[in-house]
Design a protein around this motif. Structure first.
Motif, PDB file in Angstrom:
ATOM      1  N   CYS A 108       0.872  -1.163   0.000  1.00 42.90           N
ATOM      2  CA  CYS A 108       0.000   0.000   0.000  1.00 42.90           C
ATOM      3  C   CYS A 108       0.914   1.219   0.000  1.00 42.90           C
ATOM      4  CB  CYS A 108      -0.931   0.001   1.207  1.00 42.90           C
ATOM      5  SG  CYS A 108      -2.229   1.258   1.121  1.00 42.90           S
ATOM      6  N   THR A 111      -3.909   2.647  -4.511  1.00 45.22           N
ATOM      7  CA  THR A 111      -4.797   3.177  -5.541  1.00 45.22           C
ATOM      8  C   THR A 111      -3.911   3.654  -6.681  1.00 45.22           C
ATOM      9  OG1 THR A 111      -6.501   3.836  -3.966  1.00 45.22           O
ATOM     10  CG2 THR A 111      -6.520   4.927  -6.104  1.00 45.22           C
ATOM     11  N   PRO A 147      -7.382  -2.225  -4.391  1.00 49.36           N
ATOM     12  CA  PRO A 147      -7.481  -0.917  -3.732  1.00 49.36           C
ATOM     13  C   PRO A 147      -8.611  -0.912  -2.717  1.00 49.36           C
ATOM     14  CG  PRO A 147      -8.358  -0.811  -5.962  1.00 49.36           C
ATOM     15  CD  PRO A 147      -7.692  -2.147  -5.823  1.00 49.36           C
ATOM     16  N   SER A 184     -11.320   1.311   0.147  1.00 50.52           N
ATOM     17  CA  SER A 184     -12.058   2.527   0.478  1.00 50.52           C
ATOM     18  C   SER A 184     -12.484   2.446   1.933  1.00 50.52           C
ATOM     19  CB  SER A 184     -13.284   2.680  -0.424  1.00 50.52           C
ATOM     20  OG  SER A 184     -13.989   3.878  -0.115  1.00 50.52           O
ATOM     21  N   GLN A 218      -8.830  -1.740  -9.705  1.00 52.84           N
ATOM     22  CA  GLN A 218      -8.492  -0.325  -9.871  1.00 52.84           C
ATOM     23  C   GLN A 218      -9.606   0.429 -10.595  1.00 52.84           C
ATOM     24  OE1 GLN A 218      -6.228   1.016  -8.286  1.00 52.84           O
ATOM     25  NE2 GLN A 218      -4.739  -0.593  -7.814  1.00 52.84           N
ATOM     26  N   LYS A 276     -12.232   1.165  -8.104  1.00 50.73           N
ATOM     27  CA  LYS A 276     -11.832   2.258  -7.214  1.00 50.73           C
ATOM     28  C   LYS A 276     -11.999   3.614  -7.901  1.00 50.73           C
ATOM     29  CE  LYS A 276     -10.198   4.371  -3.599  1.00 50.73           C
ATOM     30  NZ  LYS A 276      -8.905   4.101  -2.965  1.00 50.73           N
ATOM     31  N   GLN A 279     -14.079   6.840  -6.494  1.00 50.35           N
ATOM     32  CA  GLN A 279     -13.583   8.211  -6.342  1.00 50.35           C
ATOM     33  C   GLN A 279     -14.434   9.205  -7.138  1.00 50.35           C
ATOM     34  OE1 GLN A 279     -12.181   7.132  -3.826  1.00 50.35           O
ATOM     35  NE2 GLN A 279     -10.245   8.248  -3.940  1.00 50.35           N
ATOM     36  N   ASP A 332      -5.889  10.529  -7.647  1.00 46.68           N
ATOM     37  CA  ASP A 332      -6.890   9.519  -8.004  1.00 46.68           C
ATOM     38  C   ASP A 332      -7.808  10.006  -9.120  1.00 46.68           C
ATOM     39  OD1 ASP A 332      -5.756   8.143  -5.947  1.00 46.68           O
ATOM     40  OD2 ASP A 332      -7.529   8.106  -4.675  1.00 46.68           O
TER      41      ASP A 332
END
Length: 294
Positions: free
Chosen positions: A65, A97, A121, A123, A169, A172, A176, A241
């Protein structure tokens, strides 16, 4: 229980590795600043290594990470990279991310060595990592996901595979995109309520119980009204992101007008000195536009 390495002792990785140790896994950590890895090992009774390769030796799983695509490549490749220390049959799980492109690239390189790969990833932010309540979005071969999911479970409240490498990804990015629009909407609503003479906190508490409710409203409204942003997910990281999301959307021929606009609003927050503020600081931009002094 498995022998696991965790690369990256930031605000997310530090507690995530702690949950793995608490679950009974044998954990070795690595961080670019060795002192942080050493502090984790001392605090949790695990081990630390001075290179990703050393951390990954003899591990069934290597978790990472870190910050972005380049940071990820720096801990994966090269003589001191994780792949150099991993055994055939081991699985690399990336919680960074990053782009779907780098996920597919690493999956291909790992496969050449008989190593599995899952892009995963998360959240839930720092609080989610500390409380072991992260939503984990995964991509990779079904067999690799099935093997990794029980280990990921140490810090997950939900963990779902969405497809092959890169799918995590892409999911994710969708996450976002949602957050960007929601936080801007909440900022406008709270600013409006205040200027209209209402108790914005009271408004938020009621709206949160209806169709306008969201995690962001329930967890960020009060601090937004109070102008407190020295916590949470930083604007600088959100812009990273959103940049990935907007570029990927361009590649697949999708328009993201709201996300692109909010990304520029975050650029304005950076100009206000808020690069390290929580993403809910979008409301500060509205306050400045209305003539308020911060």
């Amino acid at each position: 229980m498995a022998k696991v390495a965790f690369l990256g002792m930031g605000v997310m990785g530090y507690p995530m590795a702690g949950h793995l140790k608490a679950r009974g896994h044998e954990v070795t950590v690595y961080n670019r600043t060795t002192a942080k890895a050493e502090a984790w090992a001392k605090g949790h009774g695990g081990a630390f290594a001075e290179t990703p390769r050393a951390a990954a030796l003899n591990c069934a799983f290597v978790m990472a990470c870190v910050g972005n695509d380049d940071d990820l490549r720096s801990v994966v490749y090269g003589a001191d990279g994780a792949l150099a220390g991993m055994d055939e049959g081991a699985i690399f799980v990336d919680h960074t991310t990053a782009s779907a492109t780098v996920a597919r690239e690493i999956a291909e390189k790992a496969a050449e060595q008989g190593i599995g790969f899952v892009d995963a990833p998360v959240s839930g932010g720092q609080a989610g990592a500390e409380n072991g309540q992260l939503a984990v979005m995964c991509g990779g071969a079904q067999a690799h996901f099935d093997a990794a999911e029980p280990v990921i479970d140490a810090y997950a409240k939900a963990c779902i595979r969405f497809g092959d490498a890169g799918a995590g990804q892409l999911t994710k990015m969708a996450n976002q995109i949602c957050i960007a629009g929601i936080v801007q909407g909440i900022s406008e609503a709270l600013h409006f309520a205040t200027k209209a003479g209402l108790d914005a906190k009271q408004v938020a508490a009621l709206v949160a119980q209806g169709a306008g409710g969201s995690w962001q409203l329930a967890n960020r409204a009060e601090t937004m009204v109070d102008g407190k942003f020295d916590f949470g997910f930083a604007v600088d990281w959100m812009r990273k992101d959103l940049g990935i999301s907007i570029e990927t959307a361009r590649q697949v021929g999708v328009s993201l007008p709201v996300a692109a606009l909010v990304d520029q609003f975050y650029a304005d927050v950076q100009q206000l000195g808020g690069g390290r503020w929580d993403t809910s600081s979008l409301i500060q931009r509205l306050r400045v536009l209305s003539g308020e002094r911060l």
